[in-house]
Scaffold this motif. Structure first.
Motif, mmCIF file in Angstrom:
data_model
loop_
_atom_site.group_PDB
_atom_site.id
_atom_site.type_symbol
_atom_site.label_atom_id
_atom_site.label_comp_id
_atom_site.label_asym_id
_atom_site.label_seq_id
_atom_site.Cartn_x
_atom_site.Cartn_y
_atom_site.Cartn_z
ATOM 1 N N UNK A 5 1.268 -1.525 -0.105
ATOM 2 C CA UNK A 5 0.515 0.313 -0.083
ATOM 3 C C UNK A 5 0.524 1.251 -0.356
ATOM 4 N N UNK A 6 0.603 2.181 -0.900
ATOM 5 C CA UNK A 6 0.781 3.329 -0.840
ATOM 6 C C UNK A 6 0.194 3.859 -0.122
ATOM 7 N N UNK A 7 0.333 4.647 0.482
ATOM 8 C CA UNK A 7 -0.689 5.223 1.593
ATOM 9 C C UNK A 7 -0.682 6.469 2.254
ATOM 10 N N UNK A 8 -2.025 7.539 2.643
ATOM 11 C CA UNK A 8 -1.520 8.718 3.018
ATOM 12 C C UNK A 8 -2.228 8.225 4.240
ATOM 13 N N UNK A 9 -1.702 9.725 5.737
ATOM 14 C CA UNK A 9 -2.320 9.673 6.592
ATOM 15 C C UNK A 9 -3.950 9.334 7.385
ATOM 16 N N UNK A 10 -4.950 9.802 5.992
ATOM 17 C CA UNK A 10 -5.684 9.681 6.262
ATOM 18 C C UNK A 10 -6.809 7.812 6.192
ATOM 19 N N UNK A 11 -5.627 6.898 5.277
ATOM 20 C CA UNK A 11 -6.526 5.661 5.347
ATOM 21 C C UNK A 11 -5.909 5.400 6.332
ATOM 22 N N UNK A 12 -4.527 5.202 6.241
ATOM 23 C CA UNK A 12 -3.480 4.347 7.051
ATOM 24 C C UNK A 12 -4.082 4.797 8.307
#
Length: 326
Positions: free
Chosen positions: A95-102
């Protein structure tokens, strides 16, 4: 031969007890043998997608296999993140994720069943400040004017962001908490509708990711009041941090991007991916691409468990203050 069998009968149970049977060891040593998928939990075109594609391109070069970006949008990034949190821990789904989903979604929505603890963190990739702006029609041009104007008529003024519970929403609520402000929030379905209302003066203030806001700021359509990180951005050094104002001196919040894997990833694969990411972060072409987009490439060797715990605690305080719940 008897000695061999004696050694094997001693070692094999230990290997099996920690999940390192001979076949698994062989697979770990050979990793990667086939294409890797990097899930980006948003549609193509945004800052997370741009960052994901830049990371995928570099990982392909460092690991010697194809790295494919799969956009799995929906539910503020939760659908894509949930998919990776439940994937096989073999290093082929990331996953390359941002703070929202993580780190944020779980604090707001009871339907989100995973947390940042349900991943193996590979590493922090980059961060980007947000920027608080004023509609040109508001007449507000500085942070001091913003605070005095909102305080003069509590509840009259409105700000917009790209959605409830996003980092942009939380950054404005953090400012409200620190400066003792009362203004209402309107969530928009993306940057376009927010920009239209800012231009028209229908909404007084707004929060952008810096890269999205700069074209409107440079075009004189909205007024930049300050960025949400404590340090100035290299791509917009003329925009001062909100934290420079005494009432907002604790403001320090950003959109960040991280590479994550499913839980229980074997240590050898984790190390291989972390090394490949660290090499990628130091590649000049990668750094230029992200910096041109408004991001700051993360320093090496960020201790991710501590970082994620601290970020989650920070967001929890804002969520509690603003009483943000779905």
């Amino acid at each position: 031969m008897r000695n061999f069998h004696r050694v094997l009968s001693t070692v094999l149970p230990i290997m099996l007890s920690v999940g390192l049977a001979p076949a698994a060891l062989a697979q770990t040593d050979a990793y990667p043998e086939r294409p890797i998928t990097v899930v980006v939990a948003y549609p193509p075109g945004g800052s997370t997608d741009l960052t994901g594609r830049a990371v995928a391109d570099q990982l392909a070069k460092k690991l010697g296999v194809a790295v494919i970006v799969e956009n799995v949008g929906g539910a503020g990034g939760a659908i894509g993140a949930h998919k990776v949190s439940r994937a096989a821990p073999d290093g082929y789904t990331l996953l390359l994720g941002a703070n929202n989903e993580i780190a944020i979604n779980r604090l707001i929505s009871p339907s989100v069943k995973y947390s940042y603890k349900d991943f193996t963190p590979i590493g922090l990739v980059a961060s980007q400040p947000m920027v608080l702006v004023a509609s040109a029609q508001s007449g507000v041009k500085t942070v001091d004017q913003f605070i005095k104007t909102v305080k003069s008529r509590p509840g009259k003024y409105i700000y917009g962001s790209s959605g409830v519970g996003t980092a942009l929403h939380l950054s404005a609520e953090m400012a409200k908490q620190q400066a003792g402000l009362f203004m209402s929030h309107i969530p928009y379905r993306g940057v376009g509708p927010l920009t239209t209302d800012l231009y028209a003066g229908t909404v007084d203030f707004g929060v952008y990711v810096l890269s999205s806001g700069l074209p409107h700021i440079r075009g004189g359509k909205v007024v930049a009041l300050g960025i949400t990180e404590k340090k100035r951005s290299a791509v917009a050094p003329d925009i001062a941090p909100l934290a420079d104002h005494p009432s907002l001196n604790q403001m320090d919040i950003s959109v960040w991007f991280a590479l994550m894997a499913p839980p229980n990833l074997p240590e050898a694969i984790t190390v291989r991916l972390r090394n490949a990411l660290a090499e990628s972060l130091q590649t000049p072409e990668f750094r230029k691409k992200l910096e041109d987009s408004g991001s700051t490439v993360a320093p090496l060797n960020v201790e991710m468990n501590g970082f994620l715990a601290a970020e989650s605690a920070k967001y929890q305080k804002i969520v509690d203050f603003a009483n943000i719940k779905e």
